[in-house]
Design an enzyme around this catalytic site. Structure first.
Site, PDB file in Angstrom:
ATOM      1  CG  HIS A 183      -2.204  -0.699   1.261  1.00 38.21           C
ATOM      2  ND1 HIS A 183      -1.703  -2.041   2.501  1.00 38.21           N
ATOM      3  CD2 HIS A 183      -3.070  -1.148   0.569  1.00 38.21           C
ATOM      4  CE1 HIS A 183      -3.035  -2.949   2.119  1.00 38.21           C
ATOM      5  NE2 HIS A 183      -3.374  -2.379   0.683  1.00 38.21           N
ATOM      6  CG  ASP A 223      -6.137  -7.143  -5.114  1.00 36.91           C
ATOM      7  OD1 ASP A 223      -6.346  -8.771  -4.646  1.00 36.91           O
ATOM      8  OD2 ASP A 223      -5.361  -6.599  -4.270  1.00 36.91           O
ATOM      9  N   GLY A 265      -2.784  -1.240  -7.241  1.00 42.13           N
ATOM     10  CA  GLY A 265      -1.688  -2.960  -7.015  1.00 42.13           C
ATOM     11  C   GLY A 265      -2.208  -3.496  -7.775  1.00 42.13           C
ATOM     12  CD  GLN A 310      -9.219  -3.993  -6.775  1.00 43.33           C
ATOM     13  OE1 GLN A 310      -9.789  -4.574  -5.719  1.00 43.33           O
ATOM     14  NE2 GLN A 310      -8.412  -3.983  -5.988  1.00 43.33           N
ATOM     15  NE  ARG A 319      -8.822 -11.369   2.994  1.00 38.89           N
ATOM     16  CZ  ARG A 319      -9.567 -10.975   1.696  1.00 38.89           C
ATOM     17  NH1 ARG A 319      -8.989 -10.623   1.671  1.00 38.89           N
ATOM     18  NH2 ARG A 319     -11.099 -10.815   2.354  1.00 38.89           N
TER      19      ARG A 319
END
Length: 283
Positions: free
Chosen positions: A37, A150, A147, A153, A187
């Site tokens: 991030h 993913d 990013g 996405q 996660r």
């Protein structure tokens, strides 16, 4: 650095920023920020005058039985990361500030969202597309940074922006890995040390598969996929999927395919991890 909790506050700030002639970059996140991030914020910092980081665990992209309630949250940590990397604004709303109790409007991409995670998590990408659309309307960014970890996405968001004519540049940021190769994810904290070590097979198998697929071409994909599945299972993982799809269509590769998304998802314990590599295929 300013912190907004209400949608109207952020939108008013964004309108004033645009009227002042300043550009805006948005970094949408679900919080529990890590180095991946932080790299998105760094990229955004170099692309606009004002950087907005959203921190919102979006309930509409979680299905029944998924980890919405236990998804990791640590706002104070996230605030410090944003400060250290030069963010100007954090937008951290509660669900009630983003969705009316009787909300009935959705945004849905219907092709790229279907395979891979979309097939395993019905409604997931509808929730993603809807919340990102709302964030775009609130933050009014010139640039938004997502990013490559993913990957599906990212492709869905790019298609949505194209199809709905959002005046926003989507910047794809490199996938960030830990020193041991595991793709960084919020996660990852769910993993025990043993599970973490076993999960290293994901990046290891992809790293080995990439040159093999580059050299052998699409015809070798089934054997390479089978080998990856075997390695994951041998390491104690439960394979959700391993697939090689045309990166432009997320359909099966054809003779015109130039680049393949080699993507996987697997469980170690109860934790579902995803990873991918982009592969230039030999003709």
């Amino acid at each position: 650095m300013r912190i907004f909790r209400q949608a109207q506050e952020l939108q008013q700030f964004a309108l004033e920023t645009r009227r002042a002639g300043k550009s805006i970059a948005l970094v949408p996140t679900m919080g529990f920020l890590h180095a991946g991030h932080a790299s998105l914020i760094d990229i955004a910092r170099g692309r606009a005058d004002v950087v907005i980081v959203s921190i919102f665990v979006n309930p509409t992209q979680f299905g029944p039985g998924e980890d919405l309630d236990k998804y990791p949250r640590d706002f104070e940590h996230d605030r410090l990361v944003c400060e250290e990397h030069g963010a100007d604004v954090i937008f951290a709303p509660e669900p009630g500030a983003m969705y009316a109790p009787d909300a009935s409007t959705w945004v849905e991409e219907t092709v790229l969202s279907r395979p891979l995670c979309g097939a395993r998590r019905p409604g997931h990408f509808r929730g993603v597309a809807t919340v990102v659309t709302k964030l775009f309307h609130l933050a009014l960014p010139d640039v938004a940074v997502f990013g490559r970890k993913d990957a599906q996405q990212l492709l869905v968001i790019k298609r949505m922006v194209r199809d709905l004519n959002f005046p926003i540049e989507i910047v794809a940021a490199p996938l960030v890995r830990g020193a041991d190769g595991l793709a960084l994810s919020s996660r990852n904290r769910y993993l025990s040390e043993e599970e973490h070590q076993r999960a290293l097979v994901l990046s290891r198998s992809l790293r080995a598969a990439k040159p093999a697929l580059e050299e052998a071409g699409i015809s070798a994909a089934p054997a390479i996929i089978a080998a990856i599945r075997h390695e994951i299972e041998a390491a104690g993982g439960h394979v959700d999927y391993v697939e090689a799809l045309d990166v432009d269509t997320l359909a099966e590769p054809t003779e015109t395919t130039r680049e393949v998304l080699l993507a996987l998802a697997a469980y170690f314990g109860s934790t579902r991890l995803i990873d991918n590599e982009l592969v230039q295929v030999k003709k």
